[in-house]
Design an enzyme around this catalytic site. Structure first.
Site, PDB file in Angstrom:
ATOM      1  CD  GLU A 130      -2.788  -1.185   2.476  1.00 20.91           C
ATOM      2  OE1 GLU A 130      -2.659  -0.262   3.315  1.00 20.91           O
ATOM      3  OE2 GLU A 130      -3.613  -2.116   2.597  1.00 20.91           O
ATOM      4  CG  HIS A 172      -5.909  -0.220   5.129  1.00 17.70           C
ATOM      5  ND1 HIS A 172      -4.651  -0.749   5.251  1.00 17.70           N
ATOM      6  CD2 HIS A 172      -6.546  -0.545   6.288  1.00 17.70           C
ATOM      7  CE1 HIS A 172      -4.525  -1.364   6.424  1.00 17.70           C
ATOM      8  NE2 HIS A 172      -5.677  -1.241   7.061  1.00 17.70           N
TER       9      HIS A 172
END
Length: 630
Positions: free
Chosen positions: A491, A513
């Site tokens: 990420e 997320h």
């Protein structure tokens, strides 16, 4: 009484008290006036002009009294109000004023009528209070002040202190420029800018010391104080834009807090963490061995999230650094998103929504199903899994769960003995497993093939637990009918461009997320984690630390607390107690907890002891960290 060769001269307004007394008096006497707010603002503005020396104090006093419209009978209620507005650190260190009363004076441009009743409660008699006095007319109205009093004149504090002719080192403690001028005139040796209640830059820029509270002043002078180490000296670094409430909570408790909106790469963090006592992070910042080695003052790491794989927990433990996280605060947020995604996937909501956005009307029941009566398979029956189980049953789903540990089922949920059993029976599989490194690719091509044809997959746990390429292939081939993914193997550190192999596949919900990212969850985390940090810093409590011996400590009762962190090796407790016995300490209580690497022993002792014992305890072999709390 304790005699010193120093004399301490305190201001009253915004120093001993949190307020300017005449402002409070104005609030009281003007409460029924329609233009009350306007007049109060005028008085405050005139007060600040006088304090900063921008107008003469005589002018400031005259203008304020004319606006007050006050009476002698208002002074009693004013004193009562001021009793509730003593500066917090002044109130906490009342013992200092009692022990050193012979050396303490008050020089204020306020008025004796309300100052004396307050400071007498702090053992400062009226003959050591130098202040103005009101003038009253026959009806008791306040009409002026004693104009012969030097403190009613410009630079009156200089004339007053000069007339007092004090022996020894004279230290002035106050919030305003009018306090500094006594140092400038050469009749005071040091000026401490007192900023607990208000920070006046004109005074602070001239100060020998800036003191955010009385604890700092007492620490600098090595005087008895209520706490062992001023909290303003404890530096807290919060990264990744944690909720502002965390900053508020920690700052309110007196700590020095810096907030950074993004994560820091390792090299930057290594530089930034020097001198930092507490580090607050979320999921992106990596607290590596190198970072921990550079952290020369670090006591605590607070993870404002559930996961802690971004922290080298074992090495942090060996360095004596406690780590706290927020295992429960965002549970509800994750569960609600899971429920919403189950419904949206089963009803193909995203596909229909995308069509409308593109200007297409495709009304159809094909691929749209109710969740009632469908089988939900929960992998990981912890806090999130259990709460999801309850809510899923409430909307009519049949719940199955699998966990590597033996967990008691809630409601009608049925336990599966293997992951394969759960995958075979579930219409929707949702993952809620921890960040153990062994869980990498927990759900790969083999496990996906064991799922029902046309099943759905939801992952709101950890990005690395699903083989993304295998999942993409299963979705494209039609093996799976949909997926909702919130976490990814890799990420970005900040918002911007992002790529995943799942992009563009129909009936796939992709979110960045945000499973636990609700205002409520972030606020709960911003309360929970700072509370754990403050408990550890302030009292030594380590309950809920994820890498550190857990001890729930009783409240300190007029004792000093020794906190000794050491390597967990045989014989060290005997060595510690040998030192305590050598210095004949009266032990009030002793508490010990260990893990495989570290021992944590807390000893409460009577306040009177030979301070050399501290040096001796620090020298005990295998000591990692030692500190004293009181």
């Amino acid at each position: 009484m304790v005699a010193t060769n120093r004399k301490y001269v305190f201001d009253f307004d915004s120093t001993l008290t949190r307020v300017e007394a005449l402002d409070v008096l104005a609030e009281m006497t003007l409460k029924d006036k329609s233009n009350r707010e306007e007049i109060v603002n005028q008085i405050q503005e005139i007060t600040n002009l006088g304090i900063d020396g921008d107008i003469s104090f005589t002018e400031s006093l005259e203008r304020r009294i004319k606006l007050l419209n006050a009476h002698q009978d208002d002074l009693g209620p004013l004193v009562e109000e001021l009793r509730h507005k003593i500066s917090r650190s002044i109130e906490a260190n009342k013992e200092f004023f009692e022990k050193f009363s012979d050396d303490i004076y008050v020089i204020s441009c306020g008025f004796k009528e309300f100052i004396v009743p307050i400071v007498e409660e702090y053992n400062i008699p009226s003959d050591r209070v130098y202040a103005n006095t009101f003038a009253f007319d026959e009806q008791g109205n306040i009409v002026g002040f004693d104009e012969k009093n030097v403190l009613s004149q410009h630079n009156g504090k200089i004339a007053c202190l000069r007339e007092m002719n004090l022996d020894g080192e004279v230290q002035v403690i106050g919030d305003g420029y009018s306090d500094y001028v006594m140092k400038e005139a050469g009749i005071a040796d040091k000026f401490f800018a007192y900023t607990e209640n208000v920070h006046r830059e004109k005074a602070a820029s001239k100060a020998d010391f800036i003191t955010p509270n009385l604890d700092e002043f007492l620490f600098v002078n090595d005087l008895p104080r209520n706490i062992s180490y001023p909290k303003n000296r404890i530096k807290i670094l919060l990264l990744e834009n944690v909720h502002p409430a965390a900053l508020e909570n920690l700052s309110r408790d007196g700590f020095s807090v810096e907030l950074v909106k993004h994560s820091l790469p390792e090299e930057e963090l290594i530089e930034k963490i020097k001198g930092v006592h507490v580090l607050g992070i979320r999921s992106k910042t990596q607290v590596t061995r190198r970072v921990l080695d550079a952290a020369d003052k670090l006591l605590v790491v607070g993870a404002f999230c559930i996961g802690t794989t971004q922290i080298d927990l074992e090495y942090a433990s060996k360095k004596g650094v406690a780590v706290f996280n927020a295992p429960y605060s965002n549970t509800r947020s994750v569960v609600e998103l899971a429920i919403g995604e189950i419904i949206m996937l089963m009803r193909s909501v995203f596909a229909r929504s995308s069509e409308i956005h593109k200007g297409q009307w495709q009304k159809t029941a094909q691929g749209s199903r109710e969740v009632r009566g469908k089988n939900l398979g929960i992998v990981g029956y912890g806090n999130i899994g259990k709460q999801l189980s309850i809510l899923a049953e409430a909307i009519g789903m049949r719940v199955y769960y699998y966990d590597v540990e033996d967990k008691l089922s809630l409601g009608n949920a049925k336990k599966c003995n293997s992951l394969e059993d759960l995958l075979n029976v579930s219409d929707v599989v949702t993952l809620h497993i921890d960040d153990n490194k062994a869980n990498r690719n927990f759900l790969g091509a083999r496990e996906i093939n064991q799922m029902r044809d046309g099943a759905m997959l939801i992952n709101l746990s950890r990005g690395f637990v699903v083989d993304i390429d295998a999942l993409a292939n299963a979705l494209k081939s039609g093996k799976l009918a949909g997926a909702a993914i919130d976490v990814y193997p890799e990420e970005p550190r900040s918002n911007g461009e992002f790529y995943t192999a799942l992009q563009g596949i129909p009936n796939v919900i992709l979110t960045p997320h945000v499973g636990g990212s609700t205002e409520e969850a972030q606020r709960d985390i911003a309360d929970f984690v700072p509370n754990k940090i403050m408990e550890y810093i302030n009292s030594g409590n380590s309950v809920d630390a994820v890498n550190f011996p857990n001890i729930r400590l009783p409240k300190q009762q007029k004792a000093h607390r020794f906190l000794h962190i050491h390597k967990n090796v045989p014989g060290i407790m005997a060595k510690i107690n040998e030192v305590l016995a050598k210095y004949e300490l009266n032990i009030v209580g002793q508490y010990l907890s260990t893990n495989s690497d570290v021992g944590y022993v807390i000893t409460d002792v009577n306040k009177e002891y030979n301070k050399d014992v501290i040096k001796a305890l620090k020298k005990v072999e295998n000591t990692i960290k030692f500190r004293v709390l009181y």
